[in-house]
Each structure stands twice: as C-alpha cells, then as structure tokens.
Motif scaffolding. Sequence first.
Motif, mmCIF file in Angstrom:
data_model
loop_
_atom_site.group_PDB
_atom_site.id
_atom_site.type_symbol
_atom_site.label_atom_id
_atom_site.label_comp_id
_atom_site.label_asym_id
_atom_site.label_seq_id
_atom_site.Cartn_x
_atom_site.Cartn_y
_atom_site.Cartn_z
ATOM 1 N N LEU A 42 0.830 -1.199 0.000
ATOM 2 C CA LEU A 42 0.000 0.000 0.000
ATOM 3 C C LEU A 42 0.864 1.249 0.000
ATOM 4 O O LEU A 42 0.600 2.205 -0.743
ATOM 5 C CB LEU A 42 -0.924 -0.001 1.220
ATOM 6 N N MET A 43 1.906 1.254 0.795
ATOM 7 C CA MET A 43 2.808 2.399 0.829
ATOM 8 C C MET A 43 3.474 2.601 -0.525
ATOM 9 O O MET A 43 3.632 3.738 -0.987
ATOM 10 C CB MET A 43 3.859 2.209 1.932
ATOM 11 N N ALA A 44 3.848 1.511 -1.175
ATOM 12 C CA ALA A 44 4.471 1.616 -2.492
ATOM 13 C C ALA A 44 3.504 2.187 -3.525
ATOM 14 O O ALA A 44 3.885 3.023 -4.361
ATOM 15 C CB ALA A 44 4.971 0.243 -2.937
ATOM 16 N N VAL A 45 2.254 1.758 -3.476
ATOM 17 C CA VAL A 45 1.243 2.269 -4.407
ATOM 18 C C VAL A 45 1.005 3.760 -4.170
ATOM 19 O O VAL A 45 0.917 4.552 -5.129
ATOM 20 C CB VAL A 45 -0.071 1.479 -4.270
ATOM 21 N N LEU A 46 0.903 4.163 -2.921
ATOM 22 C CA LEU A 46 0.718 5.578 -2.608
ATOM 23 C C LEU A 46 1.922 6.399 -3.058
ATOM 24 O O LEU A 46 1.771 7.514 -3.570
ATOM 25 C CB LEU A 46 0.483 5.757 -1.105
ATOM 26 N N ALA A 47 3.117 5.852 -2.879
ATOM 27 C CA ALA A 47 4.325 6.557 -3.321
ATOM 28 C C ALA A 47 4.302 6.770 -4.827
ATOM 29 O O ALA A 47 4.662 7.859 -5.318
ATOM 30 C CB ALA A 47 5.565 5.775 -2.910
ATOM 31 N N ALA A 48 3.871 5.760 -5.575
ATOM 32 C CA ALA A 48 3.795 5.896 -7.037
ATOM 33 C C ALA A 48 2.766 6.960 -7.434
ATOM 34 O O ALA A 48 3.012 7.766 -8.342
ATOM 35 C CB ALA A 48 3.427 4.552 -7.663
ATOM 36 N N GLY A 49 1.628 6.967 -6.749
ATOM 37 C CA GLY A 49 0.618 7.971 -7.041
ATOM 38 C C GLY A 49 1.090 9.373 -6.720
ATOM 39 O O GLY A 49 0.848 10.326 -7.482
ATOM 40 N N ILE A 50 1.785 9.521 -5.606
ATOM 41 C CA ILE A 50 2.309 10.832 -5.216
ATOM 42 C C ILE A 50 3.381 11.294 -6.198
ATOM 43 O O ILE A 50 3.432 12.477 -6.563
ATOM 44 C CB ILE A 50 2.848 10.766 -3.775
ATOM 45 N N PHE A 51 4.211 10.371 -6.630
ATOM 46 C CA PHE A 51 5.212 10.705 -7.643
ATOM 47 C C PHE A 51 4.532 11.287 -8.882
ATOM 48 O O PHE A 51 4.998 12.281 -9.463
ATOM 49 C CB PHE A 51 5.995 9.451 -8.014
ATOM 50 N N ALA A 52 3.415 10.693 -9.272
ATOM 51 C CA ALA A 52 2.713 11.138 -10.477
ATOM 52 C C ALA A 52 2.090 12.520 -10.291
ATOM 53 O O ALA A 52 2.249 13.402 -11.145
ATOM 54 C CB ALA A 52 1.638 10.122 -10.855
ATOM 55 N N ILE A 53 1.383 12.734 -9.176
ATOM 56 C CA ILE A 53 0.704 14.022 -9.016
ATOM 57 C C ILE A 53 1.694 15.157 -8.791
ATOM 58 O O ILE A 53 1.434 16.302 -9.190
ATOM 59 C CB ILE A 53 -0.339 13.986 -7.869
ATOM 60 N N MET A 54 2.847 14.860 -8.178
ATOM 61 C CA MET A 54 3.838 15.911 -7.973
ATOM 62 C C MET A 54 4.596 16.253 -9.248
ATOM 63 O O MET A 54 5.285 17.268 -9.307
ATOM 64 C CB MET A 54 4.822 15.520 -6.863
ATOM 65 N N SER A 55 4.475 15.399 -10.259
ATOM 66 C CA SER A 55 5.154 15.672 -11.525
ATOM 67 C C SER A 55 4.408 16.713 -12.350
ATOM 68 O O SER A 55 4.947 17.234 -13.326
ATOM 69 C CB SER A 55 5.292 14.376 -12.335
ATOM 70 N N MET A 56 3.162 16.998 -11.972
ATOM 71 C CA MET A 56 2.364 18.010 -12.672
ATOM 72 C C MET A 56 2.607 19.361 -12.011
ATOM 73 O O MET A 56 1.889 19.766 -11.101
ATOM 74 C CB MET A 56 0.888 17.624 -12.659
ATOM 75 N N ASN A 57 3.641 20.052 -12.455
ATOM 76 C CA ASN A 57 4.082 21.296 -11.823
ATOM 77 C C ASN A 57 3.550 22.515 -12.551
ATOM 78 O O ASN A 57 3.433 22.533 -13.780
ATOM 79 C CB ASN A 57 5.621 21.374 -11.826
ATOM 80 N N LEU A 58 3.242 23.542 -11.772
ATOM 81 C CA LEU A 58 2.926 24.865 -12.304
ATOM 82 C C LEU A 58 4.028 25.812 -11.852
ATOM 83 O O LEU A 58 4.327 25.888 -10.656
ATOM 84 C CB LEU A 58 1.568 25.346 -11.792
ATOM 85 N N PRO A 59 4.651 26.544 -12.777
ATOM 86 C CA PRO A 59 5.756 27.425 -12.385
ATOM 87 C C PRO A 59 5.299 28.589 -11.527
ATOM 88 O O PRO A 59 4.204 29.125 -11.718
ATOM 89 C CB PRO A 59 6.315 27.912 -13.734
ATOM 90 N N ILE A 60 6.146 28.958 -10.569
ATOM 91 C CA ILE A 60 5.917 30.112 -9.706
ATOM 92 C C ILE A 60 7.117 31.037 -9.861
ATOM 93 O O ILE A 60 8.248 30.553 -9.982
ATOM 94 C CB ILE A 60 5.749 29.676 -8.236
ATOM 95 N N PRO A 61 6.904 32.350 -9.888
ATOM 96 C CA PRO A 61 8.044 33.266 -10.059
ATOM 97 C C PRO A 61 9.151 33.023 -9.028
ATOM 98 O O PRO A 61 8.888 32.577 -7.918
ATOM 99 C CB PRO A 61 7.401 34.643 -9.850
ATOM 100 N N PHE A 62 10.386 33.299 -9.445
ATOM 101 C CA PHE A 62 11.586 33.219 -8.617
ATOM 102 C C PHE A 62 12.083 31.801 -8.410
ATOM 103 O O PHE A 62 12.885 31.547 -7.534
ATOM 104 C CB PHE A 62 11.393 33.917 -7.268
ATOM 105 N N GLY A 63 11.599 30.818 -9.221
ATOM 106 C CA GLY A 63 12.328 29.572 -9.314
ATOM 107 C C GLY A 63 11.723 28.315 -8.750
ATOM 108 O O GLY A 63 12.229 27.238 -9.015
ATOM 109 N N THR A 64 10.652 28.372 -7.979
ATOM 110 C CA THR A 64 10.068 27.135 -7.463
ATOM 111 C C THR A 64 8.801 26.805 -8.252
ATOM 112 O O THR A 64 8.566 27.358 -9.330
ATOM 113 C CB THR A 64 9.793 27.237 -5.949
#
Length: 216
Positions: A42-64
Amino acid sequence: MHIPDGFIPYWQCAIYYVILIIALYFASRWARNNLDEKRIPLMAVLAAGIFAIMSMNLPIPFGTSGHMVGGTLVAIVFLAPEAAILVFTVVLLIQALLFGDGGITALGANVLNMAIIGGGVGLLTFKGLKNFIGKYPAIGIGAWLATFISAEFCAIEMIIAGKFPLIIGLTSMGILHAFIGIIEAVLTVIVIYVLEKYRPDLLAWNRKRKSNELVI
C-alpha cells in the motif's frame, strides 16, 4: 513547491538535513513496529501515485513550482506522519536524482515541507475535527490546510534564503496552493473513500488494536 539545488545556502540546508535525519530515525522505528505484508505494498502504491501528481508542476516566479502534495493522504491512511516521511524521502530523492525536480542539497527542506509539515498538519487537523464535522469533511479540510501551509513554509524558507521577496513570495505560493489545495482535498477524500469501501482492512482506523498502535 520543490526547492532546487542552489536556491538555499548550505548552512540552511544543513539545518533541514538534521531535521530530516531525526525524522527518519523515528520513522524507521515506526516502520519496524507497524509495516507488514499488507501495508508495505500500500505504501508503495501511494508513493507511485504521489510521484505522479507531484510531476504536474505549475511554475511560480523566482524559481520554485506549485503542485499537489499527498502528505495528508499518506499520514491519514496510516495514521502516522512517519509514513509520509518515508514515502516522501524516497519519492523526492528519485525525482531529484533522475528528473532534476528539486535538489539533493534541498532534500531536507523539501521533506520538511511536504511530509513533516504537510503530513503532520493534515493528520492533526483530521484528528481534531473528525468528531465535530465528520470524517470526510475533516479529511478534506486537513488536505487543503496541509497544502496551503506547506507552500507558505516553502516560501518562508526561500525568503530567508533571499530568493523570494516577502509579500510576493507568500502571496504567489499562497494563492496558487489555495486553489491546488481544493483539488488535493477532493482527491484525498476520494482515495480514502474508495479504500474504505473496497479495502477497509488497509486503513489504520479499521485495523484491530495492537499493543503499539492507536486506533481511532
């Protein structure tokens, strides 16, 4: 919300790494006592899902960047912020090493923001509100609040490092993650609802009491 390499000074990185090392010590103790053949997958599945949703980034000024997090989801499923610490340390390390998303020197800061603060705020909010407004509204509020506060802590770290102007930094991170937090709240509620409906045995609050585990 990922802080890249070079954006915060090394003395600041060292402080966050000390926090990470201490957190991992307690997380490893929790894992030895609580992870079993059902909870590790279960932890591995959640980690994979979190990896996926965190890969969808929106840029914010000043670098993050801005993105969904998932710390509350992990912390509530396992009723332990230690689970979020383990998941995010692995996910953020892989993202930094293989995809250049975030940085190795900033790993401690990123885990602090998304797992320790995010998971802790979400779980504490859930526990504090569930008896007053119900389980799922408490999950949603916890997920939203965790996303927002994690983002603001990230902004504060960047402000201390001299990378963000105070007002613009807090405002940019806060406004974007206030909206992202709504999506995160909905997804967190849906995932936990589905788990409770189809695999209630995987949720910590549905497991039988163990000598070293609290069940709500």
